[in-house]
Design a protein around this motif. Structure first.
Motif, PDB file in Angstrom:
ATOM      1  N   ASP A 129      -7.112  -1.761  -3.157  1.00 39.70           N
ATOM      2  CA  ASP A 129      -6.025  -1.988  -2.274  1.00 39.70           C
ATOM      3  C   ASP A 129      -6.673  -3.328  -1.540  1.00 39.70           C
ATOM      4  O   ASP A 129      -8.042  -3.352  -1.404  1.00 39.70           O
ATOM      5  N   ASP A 130      -5.881  -4.263  -1.471  1.00 35.61           N
ATOM      6  CA  ASP A 130      -6.319  -5.622  -0.920  1.00 35.61           C
ATOM      7  C   ASP A 130      -7.440  -6.326  -1.583  1.00 35.61           C
ATOM      8  O   ASP A 130      -8.538  -6.903  -0.994  1.00 35.61           O
TER       9      ASP A 130
ATOM     10  N   THR B 288       0.955  -1.047   0.049  1.00 41.83           N
ATOM     11  CA  THR B 288      -0.136   0.069  -0.178  1.00 41.83           C
ATOM     12  C   THR B 288       0.992   1.297  -0.019  1.00 41.83           C
ATOM     13  O   THR B 288       0.587   2.063  -0.862  1.00 41.83           O
TER      14      THR B 288
ATOM     15  N   ARG C 261       5.157  -3.865  10.135  1.00 38.75           N
ATOM     16  CA  ARG C 261       4.345  -3.175  11.206  1.00 38.75           C
ATOM     17  C   ARG C 261       4.898  -3.893  12.629  1.00 38.75           C
ATOM     18  O   ARG C 261       4.677  -3.310  13.402  1.00 38.75           O
TER      19      ARG C 261
HETATM   20 MG    MG Z   1      -1.998  -2.774   2.577  1.00 36.92          MG
END
Ligand code: MG
Ligand code: ADP
Length: 237
Positions: free
Chosen positions: A164-165, A109, A232
Protein backbone atom coordinates in the motif's frame (compact mmCIF):
# COMPACT_ATOMS: atom_id res chain seq x y z
CA UNK A 1 -4.79 -27.38 5.82
CA UNK A 2 -6.71 -27.67 9.05
CA UNK A 3 -10.44 -28.15 9.33
CA UNK A 4 -12.20 -24.92 10.29
CA UNK A 5 -15.56 -25.08 12.08
CA UNK A 6 -18.56 -23.16 10.72
CA UNK A 7 -18.08 -19.42 10.97
CA UNK A 8 -20.39 -16.63 11.99
CA UNK A 9 -20.78 -14.31 8.97
CA UNK A 10 -21.43 -11.30 11.22
CA UNK A 11 -18.09 -11.72 12.97
CA UNK A 12 -16.31 -11.42 9.62
CA UNK A 13 -18.64 -8.81 8.08
CA UNK A 14 -19.62 -11.20 5.33
CA UNK A 15 -23.35 -10.68 4.90
CA UNK A 16 -23.14 -8.04 2.18
CA UNK A 17 -20.18 -9.66 0.47
CA UNK A 18 -21.81 -13.09 0.29
CA UNK A 19 -24.99 -11.53 -1.09
CA UNK A 20 -23.07 -9.41 -3.62
CA UNK A 21 -21.23 -12.48 -4.90
CA UNK A 22 -24.21 -14.85 -4.73
CA UNK A 23 -22.50 -17.17 -2.25
CA UNK A 24 -24.73 -19.19 -0.02
CA UNK A 25 -23.97 -19.33 3.71
CA UNK A 26 -25.03 -22.98 3.79
CA UNK A 27 -22.32 -23.73 1.23
CA UNK A 28 -19.72 -21.78 3.19
CA UNK A 29 -20.56 -23.63 6.39
CA UNK A 30 -21.08 -27.03 4.77
CA UNK A 31 -19.81 -29.55 7.25
CA UNK A 32 -18.14 -32.27 5.20
CA UNK A 33 -15.02 -32.53 7.38
CA UNK A 34 -12.82 -32.44 4.28
CA UNK A 35 -10.02 -29.94 4.94
CA UNK A 36 -9.37 -29.59 1.19
CA UNK A 37 -12.95 -28.75 0.28
CA UNK A 38 -13.39 -25.28 -1.26
CA UNK A 39 -15.77 -24.37 1.58
CA UNK A 40 -13.17 -25.26 4.22
CA UNK A 41 -10.48 -23.35 2.32
CA UNK A 42 -12.85 -20.38 2.20
CA UNK A 43 -13.43 -20.57 5.98
CA UNK A 44 -9.71 -20.85 6.57
CA UNK A 45 -8.96 -17.92 4.24
CA UNK A 46 -11.66 -15.77 5.84
CA UNK A 47 -10.08 -16.22 9.28
CA UNK A 48 -6.59 -15.53 7.88
CA UNK A 49 -7.77 -12.46 5.93
CA UNK A 50 -9.35 -11.08 9.09
CA UNK A 51 -5.93 -11.22 10.79
CA UNK A 52 -4.35 -8.90 8.20
CA UNK A 53 -7.20 -6.55 7.29
CA UNK A 54 -7.16 -3.32 9.30
CA UNK A 55 -10.31 -2.64 11.31
CA UNK A 56 -11.21 0.35 9.14
CA UNK A 57 -11.44 -1.84 6.03
CA UNK A 58 -13.06 -4.85 7.74
CA UNK A 59 -16.19 -4.73 5.58
CA UNK A 60 -14.66 -3.37 2.35
CA UNK A 61 -16.13 -4.63 -0.90
CA UNK A 62 -14.21 -4.29 -4.16
CA UNK A 63 -16.88 -2.85 -6.45
CA UNK A 64 -14.53 -1.48 -9.09
CA UNK A 65 -15.15 -3.39 -12.36
CA UNK A 66 -11.45 -3.50 -13.26
CA UNK A 67 -10.52 -4.89 -9.86
CA UNK A 68 -13.31 -7.43 -10.32
CA UNK A 69 -11.94 -8.40 -13.74
CA UNK A 70 -8.48 -8.90 -12.24
CA UNK A 71 -9.92 -11.15 -9.53
CA UNK A 72 -11.89 -13.17 -12.06
CA UNK A 73 -8.77 -13.74 -14.15
CA UNK A 74 -6.68 -14.82 -11.13
CA UNK A 75 -9.36 -17.23 -9.95
CA UNK A 76 -9.86 -18.70 -13.43
CA UNK A 77 -6.11 -19.18 -13.77
CA UNK A 78 -5.95 -20.97 -10.40
CA UNK A 79 -8.82 -23.28 -11.44
CA UNK A 80 -7.23 -24.06 -14.85
CA UNK A 81 -3.95 -24.77 -13.15
CA UNK A 82 -5.71 -27.09 -10.68
CA UNK A 83 -7.40 -28.98 -13.52
CA UNK A 84 -4.11 -29.23 -15.43
CA UNK A 85 -2.21 -30.60 -12.46
CA UNK A 86 -5.06 -32.71 -11.07
CA UNK A 87 -4.42 -30.95 -7.75
CA UNK A 88 -6.86 -31.37 -4.83
CA UNK A 89 -7.25 -27.62 -4.34
CA UNK A 90 -7.17 -24.51 -6.50
CA UNK A 91 -4.47 -22.11 -5.34
CA UNK A 92 -3.19 -18.75 -6.52
CA UNK A 93 0.39 -19.30 -7.59
CA UNK A 94 0.97 -17.04 -10.57
CA UNK A 95 -0.84 -14.23 -12.29
CA UNK A 96 -1.02 -10.61 -13.26
CA UNK A 97 -0.46 -7.84 -10.80
CA UNK A 98 -2.68 -4.84 -10.20
CA UNK A 99 -1.60 -1.22 -9.83
CA UNK A 100 -4.20 1.08 -8.28
CA UNK A 101 -3.31 4.72 -8.93
CA UNK A 102 -5.04 7.88 -7.82
CA UNK A 103 -5.04 10.79 -5.40
CA UNK A 104 -5.45 10.37 -1.64
CA UNK A 105 -8.89 9.30 -0.52
CA UNK A 106 -10.19 7.96 -3.82
CA UNK A 107 -10.68 4.43 -2.48
CA UNK A 108 -7.55 2.52 -3.53
CA UNK A 109 -6.88 0.82 -0.19
CA UNK A 110 -10.59 0.05 0.16
CA UNK A 111 -10.56 -1.78 -3.18
CA UNK A 112 -7.36 -3.63 -2.28
CA UNK A 113 -8.72 -5.00 1.00
CA UNK A 114 -12.07 -5.68 -0.66
CA UNK A 115 -10.19 -7.82 -3.20
CA UNK A 116 -8.48 -9.79 -0.43
CA UNK A 117 -11.81 -10.38 1.31
CA UNK A 118 -13.38 -11.49 -1.91
CA UNK A 119 -10.62 -13.92 -2.81
CA UNK A 120 -11.01 -15.41 0.64
CA UNK A 121 -14.66 -16.37 0.19
CA UNK A 122 -14.13 -18.10 -3.16
CA UNK A 123 -12.42 -21.21 -1.79
CA UNK A 124 -9.29 -20.65 -3.87
CA UNK A 125 -6.26 -20.90 -1.61
CA UNK A 126 -3.87 -17.97 -1.30
CA UNK A 127 -1.56 -16.71 1.37
CA UNK A 128 -1.16 -12.98 1.49
CA UNK A 129 1.17 -10.57 3.10
CA UNK A 130 0.02 -6.98 3.42
CA UNK A 131 2.08 -3.93 4.22
CA UNK A 132 2.44 -0.27 3.50
CA UNK A 133 5.66 0.48 1.66
CA UNK A 134 6.78 2.63 4.62
CA UNK A 135 6.20 -0.17 7.15
CA UNK A 136 8.03 -2.59 4.92
CA UNK A 137 11.12 -0.36 4.69
CA UNK A 138 11.04 0.06 8.47
CA UNK A 139 10.81 -3.70 8.97
CA UNK A 140 13.69 -4.31 6.58
CA UNK A 141 16.15 -1.76 7.94
CA UNK A 142 19.27 -3.59 9.02
CA UNK A 143 19.40 -3.62 12.81
CA UNK A 144 20.85 -5.71 15.55
CA UNK A 145 19.15 -9.02 16.26
CA UNK A 146 16.92 -9.00 13.17
CA UNK A 147 17.59 -11.05 10.07
CA UNK A 148 16.23 -8.60 7.52
CA UNK A 149 16.90 -10.97 4.63
CA UNK A 150 14.49 -13.54 6.13
CA UNK A 151 11.95 -10.77 6.60
CA UNK A 152 12.51 -9.64 2.98
CA UNK A 153 11.78 -13.16 1.72
CA UNK A 154 8.43 -13.11 3.52
CA UNK A 155 7.35 -10.19 1.29
CA UNK A 156 9.16 -11.47 -1.78
CA UNK A 157 7.63 -14.95 -1.70
CA UNK A 158 4.04 -14.18 -0.61
CA UNK A 159 1.55 -15.78 -2.98
CA UNK A 160 -0.27 -12.43 -2.98
CA UNK A 161 1.45 -9.30 -1.75
CA UNK A 162 -0.28 -5.99 -1.07
CA UNK A 163 2.07 -3.00 -1.02
CA UNK A 164 0.00 0.00 0.00
CA UNK A 165 1.22 3.51 -0.84
CA UNK A 166 4.28 2.72 -2.90
CA UNK A 167 6.31 5.80 -3.86
CA UNK A 168 4.80 7.99 -1.15
CA UNK A 169 8.10 9.16 0.32
CA UNK A 170 9.33 12.35 -1.28
CA UNK A 171 12.97 11.41 -1.28
CA UNK A 172 13.74 7.85 -2.26
CA UNK A 173 16.97 6.65 -0.67
CA UNK A 174 19.46 4.12 -1.93
CA UNK A 175 17.96 1.71 0.57
CA UNK A 176 14.33 2.12 -0.53
CA UNK A 177 15.42 1.95 -4.18
CA UNK A 178 17.22 -1.31 -3.59
CA UNK A 179 14.28 -2.84 -1.71
CA UNK A 180 11.87 -1.76 -4.45
CA UNK A 181 14.04 -3.13 -7.20
CA UNK A 182 14.81 -6.47 -5.57
CA UNK A 183 11.19 -6.99 -4.59
CA UNK A 184 9.55 -5.95 -7.84
CA UNK A 185 12.15 -7.71 -9.96
CA UNK A 186 11.63 -11.01 -8.11
CA UNK A 187 7.87 -10.80 -8.32
CA UNK A 188 8.11 -9.83 -11.99
CA UNK A 189 10.41 -12.72 -12.86
CA UNK A 190 8.28 -15.25 -10.96
CA UNK A 191 4.97 -13.72 -12.06
CA UNK A 192 3.70 -13.47 -8.51
CA UNK A 193 0.49 -11.45 -8.19
CA UNK A 194 1.14 -8.18 -6.43
CA UNK A 195 -1.42 -5.58 -5.50
CA UNK A 196 0.09 -2.11 -5.39
CA UNK A 197 -1.52 1.19 -4.52
CA UNK A 198 0.11 4.54 -5.15
CA UNK A 199 -0.73 8.24 -5.04
CA UNK A 200 1.63 8.91 -7.92
CA UNK A 201 0.26 10.04 -11.25
CA UNK A 202 1.55 7.88 -14.10
CA UNK A 203 4.21 10.37 -15.21
CA UNK A 204 5.66 10.60 -11.68
CA UNK A 205 6.19 6.86 -11.39
CA UNK A 206 9.53 6.60 -13.12
CA UNK A 207 10.72 9.79 -11.37
CA UNK A 208 10.06 8.28 -7.95
CA UNK A 209 10.62 4.60 -8.58
CA UNK A 210 13.26 4.66 -11.30
CA UNK A 211 13.16 3.30 -14.84
CA UNK A 212 13.99 -0.31 -13.99
CA UNK A 213 11.12 -0.69 -11.51
CA UNK A 214 8.71 1.29 -13.69
CA UNK A 215 9.40 -0.78 -16.79
CA UNK A 216 8.67 -4.01 -14.90
CA UNK A 217 5.53 -2.57 -13.30
CA UNK A 218 4.20 -1.55 -16.71
CA UNK A 219 4.61 -5.07 -18.05
CA UNK A 220 3.39 -6.99 -15.00
CA UNK A 221 0.46 -4.84 -13.88
CA UNK A 222 -3.02 -4.09 -15.01
CA UNK A 223 -3.46 -0.39 -14.19
CA UNK A 224 -6.57 1.16 -12.66
CA UNK A 225 -6.72 4.92 -12.25
CA UNK A 226 -9.02 6.35 -9.57
CA UNK A 227 -10.37 9.85 -9.92
CA UNK A 228 -12.56 12.13 -7.90
CA UNK A 229 -12.57 13.90 -4.57
CA UNK A 230 -11.07 12.74 -1.30
CA UNK A 231 -13.81 10.56 0.21
CA UNK A 232 -12.46 11.28 3.68
CA UNK A 233 -13.38 14.94 3.28
CA UNK A 234 -16.93 14.14 2.24
CA UNK A 235 -19.09 15.81 -0.38
CA UNK A 236 -17.72 19.29 0.29
CA UNK A 237 -14.23 18.45 -0.99
MG1 MG B 1 -4.70 4.23 0.91
N1 ADP C 1 -16.46 1.96 -2.28
C1 ADP C 1 -16.45 2.52 -1.05
N2 ADP C 1 -17.53 2.42 -0.26
C2 ADP C 1 -17.52 2.98 0.96
N3 ADP C 1 -16.48 3.64 1.50
C3 ADP C 1 -15.39 3.77 0.76
C4 ADP C 1 -15.31 3.21 -0.55
N4 ADP C 1 -14.08 3.49 -1.05
C5 ADP C 1 -13.44 4.18 -0.09
N5 ADP C 1 -14.21 4.37 1.00
C6 ADP C 1 -13.83 5.10 2.21
O1 ADP C 1 -13.27 6.35 1.79
C7 ADP C 1 -12.10 6.63 2.53
C8 ADP C 1 -10.89 6.72 1.60
O2 ADP C 1 -10.69 5.44 0.99
P1 ADP C 1 -9.25 4.77 0.92
O3 ADP C 1 -9.39 3.48 0.22
O4 ADP C 1 -8.61 4.73 2.26
O5 ADP C 1 -8.50 5.82 -0.03
P2 ADP C 1 -7.02 5.84 -0.63
O6 ADP C 1 -6.37 4.54 -0.28
O7 ADP C 1 -7.20 6.03 -2.09
O8 ADP C 1 -6.34 7.02 0.02
C9 ADP C 1 -11.98 5.56 3.58
O9 ADP C 1 -12.60 5.99 4.77
C10 ADP C 1 -12.73 4.40 2.97
O10 ADP C 1 -13.22 3.55 3.97
Amino acid sequence: MQWIPPINPKRYHLDELLTARGINLDWLNSNDLDPHSPANIARYSITKAAEVIPFHYRSAIADNPEVQAWLTELIAQACDDQAGRGAPTAAITHGRSLLLLGPTGTGKTHQAYGAIRELAITGVAATWVVTTAADMYAALRPRHGVDSETEFRRYRNASILLIDDLGAERKPTEFTEEVNFRLINWRYEHQLPTLITSNLVPKQISERLGDRVTSRLIEMCQRVVFKGADRRRGEAA
